[in-house]
Scaffold this motif. Sequence first.
Motif, PDB file in Angstrom:
ATOM      1  N   LEU A  88      52.199  -0.299   7.109  1.00 48.69           N
ATOM      2  CA  LEU A  88      52.852   0.065   8.601  1.00 48.69           C
ATOM      3  C   LEU A  88      54.129   0.240   8.722  1.00 48.69           C
ATOM      4  CD1 LEU A  88      51.214  -1.847  11.474  1.00 48.69           C
ATOM      5  CD2 LEU A  88      53.639  -2.439  11.161  1.00 48.69           C
ATOM      6  N   ILE A  89      54.854   0.992   9.445  1.00 48.57           N
ATOM      7  CA  ILE A  89      56.009   0.812   9.342  1.00 48.57           C
ATOM      8  C   ILE A  89      56.023   0.624  11.302  1.00 48.57           C
ATOM      9  CG2 ILE A  89      57.911   2.223   9.945  1.00 48.57           C
ATOM     10  CD1 ILE A  89      57.442   4.090   7.426  1.00 48.57           C
ATOM     11  N   ASP A  90      57.188  -0.618  11.657  1.00 48.85           N
ATOM     12  CA  ASP A  90      57.499  -1.256  13.207  1.00 48.85           C
ATOM     13  C   ASP A  90      59.035  -0.896  13.036  1.00 48.85           C
ATOM     14  OD1 ASP A  90      58.587  -2.273  15.001  1.00 48.85           O
ATOM     15  OD2 ASP A  90      58.670  -4.750  13.609  1.00 48.85           O
ATOM     16  N   PHE A  91      59.356  -0.034  13.876  1.00 43.89           N
ATOM     17  CA  PHE A  91      60.499   0.155  14.443  1.00 43.89           C
ATOM     18  C   PHE A  91      60.561  -1.214  15.226  1.00 43.89           C
ATOM     19  CE2 PHE A  91      58.000   3.812  13.289  1.00 43.89           C
ATOM     20  CZ  PHE A  91      59.358   4.762  12.473  1.00 43.89           C
ATOM     21  N   TYR A 151      66.245   6.679   8.276  1.00 50.03           N
ATOM     22  CA  TYR A 151      65.023   6.230   7.636  1.00 50.03           C
ATOM     23  C   TYR A 151      64.377   7.587   6.548  1.00 50.03           C
ATOM     24  CZ  TYR A 151      60.188   4.534   5.767  1.00 50.03           C
ATOM     25  OH  TYR A 151      60.120   3.830   5.149  1.00 50.03           O
ATOM     26  N   TYR A 153      61.507   8.435   4.737  1.00 49.44           N
ATOM     27  CA  TYR A 153      59.316   8.526   4.511  1.00 49.44           C
ATOM     28  C   TYR A 153      59.755   8.602   3.519  1.00 49.44           C
ATOM     29  CZ  TYR A 153      60.011   7.973   9.773  1.00 49.44           C
ATOM     30  OH  TYR A 153      60.755   8.245  11.155  1.00 49.44           O
ATOM     31  N   GLU A 157      53.401   6.385   4.691  1.00 46.25           N
ATOM     32  CA  GLU A 157      53.098   6.136   5.845  1.00 46.25           C
ATOM     33  C   GLU A 157      52.124   6.540   6.680  1.00 46.25           C
ATOM     34  OE1 GLU A 157      57.474   5.670   4.328  1.00 46.25           O
ATOM     35  OE2 GLU A 157      56.252   7.413   4.626  1.00 46.25           O
ATOM     36  N   PHE A 160      52.712   3.724  12.837  1.00 46.32           N
ATOM     37  CA  PHE A 160      54.287   3.132  12.852  1.00 46.32           C
ATOM     38  C   PHE A 160      53.856   2.693  14.351  1.00 46.32           C
ATOM     39  CE2 PHE A 160      53.370   7.707  10.699  1.00 46.32           C
ATOM     40  CZ  PHE A 160      54.195   7.829   9.788  1.00 46.32           C
ATOM     41  N   TYR A 161      54.198   1.721  14.502  1.00 50.98           N
ATOM     42  CA  TYR A 161      54.694   1.459  15.742  1.00 50.98           C
ATOM     43  C   TYR A 161      55.472   0.854  16.248  1.00 50.98           C
ATOM     44  CZ  TYR A 161      53.321  -3.414  17.808  1.00 50.98           C
ATOM     45  OH  TYR A 161      53.559  -4.280  19.370  1.00 50.98           O
ATOM     46  N   ILE A 178      58.614  12.004  11.965  1.00 44.27           N
ATOM     47  CA  ILE A 178      57.195  11.023  11.477  1.00 44.27           C
ATOM     48  C   ILE A 178      56.253  12.565  11.445  1.00 44.27           C
ATOM     49  CG2 ILE A 178      55.486   9.623  12.390  1.00 44.27           C
ATOM     50  CD1 ILE A 178      56.931   7.847  13.817  1.00 44.27           C
ATOM     51  N   LEU A 191      49.196   6.197  15.656  1.00 40.12           N
ATOM     52  CA  LEU A 191      50.550   5.994  15.953  1.00 40.12           C
ATOM     53  C   LEU A 191      50.545   5.092  17.115  1.00 40.12           C
ATOM     54  CD1 LEU A 191      53.962   7.976  16.920  1.00 40.12           C
ATOM     55  CD2 LEU A 191      53.247   6.496  18.454  1.00 40.12           C
ATOM     56  N   TYR A 193      52.156   2.558  20.568  1.00 41.47           N
ATOM     57  CA  TYR A 193      53.205   2.550  21.555  1.00 41.47           C
ATOM     58  C   TYR A 193      53.061   1.534  21.793  1.00 41.47           C
ATOM     59  CZ  TYR A 193      57.351   4.198  24.016  1.00 41.47           C
ATOM     60  OH  TYR A 193      58.423   4.581  24.554  1.00 41.47           O
TER      61      TYR A 193
END
Length: 229
Positions: A88-91, A151, A153, A157, A160-161, A178, A191, A193
């Motif tokens: 997981l990626i938290d933006f 970023y 990648y 990953e 995507f949060y 992404i 993803l 959102y």
Amino acid sequence: MKYSNPLAEFIASLRRVGLLSSAYLAYSRIYDQIFDRRHGLDTIARLELDELDVEGATVAKGQMYQPTGVLAFQHVMKRLDLPANPILIDFGSGKGRTLILAAMDGRFEKVIGVEFSQELVDIADRNVAVVESKGKLTCPIENICVDAMQYQYRDDETVFYFFYPFDAELMEVVVGQILASLKRKPREARLVYYYPVHEKAMARFEQLNLMKRFDVFGYPCLIYDIVSS
């Protein structure tokens, strides 16, 4: 500080989502305080952008630091069908609350935070260290101070949060990046959102297949499957 006091926020919430959802939201805020005290964390206090040490062209495209509620994130995770080998990626990872919750979930192989404020990254690192020292984490956390547009990648990953981290223009750029990662290395991905203020910006991407739409305390959450081939 530009955000309103709790009473004003509750009144505004009543107008937006009604009494029941507002009551749940108020309870969730209390639960956030309990969560922080229980684990010895500092994730609650919100900060405006002009209170943070951030510079650069994309600063105006960002949002204030305001974390996803603990109960809200847990609810979203229950509705999320994870892809294989979930990372997981938290933006806009801020003070690290979402990173910690995801790493406590028990299903992720790794959790990554992308945050452009070094001040918030430092706070998040301290929070992560506290929870890690108590043996509460089930996977590694990597917290990176970088503009989301910069970023790099790793092409592994898979989740995507986003919790309303920036404006529509920057959202489109990041989602495009992404999708480029998924094109380089096709893989199952999702993803998420939550509070999708810029949902219309997502509609231009044919690779995003809306799987689920549901409310969390009166606010919508969207889960997309990303078509990578």
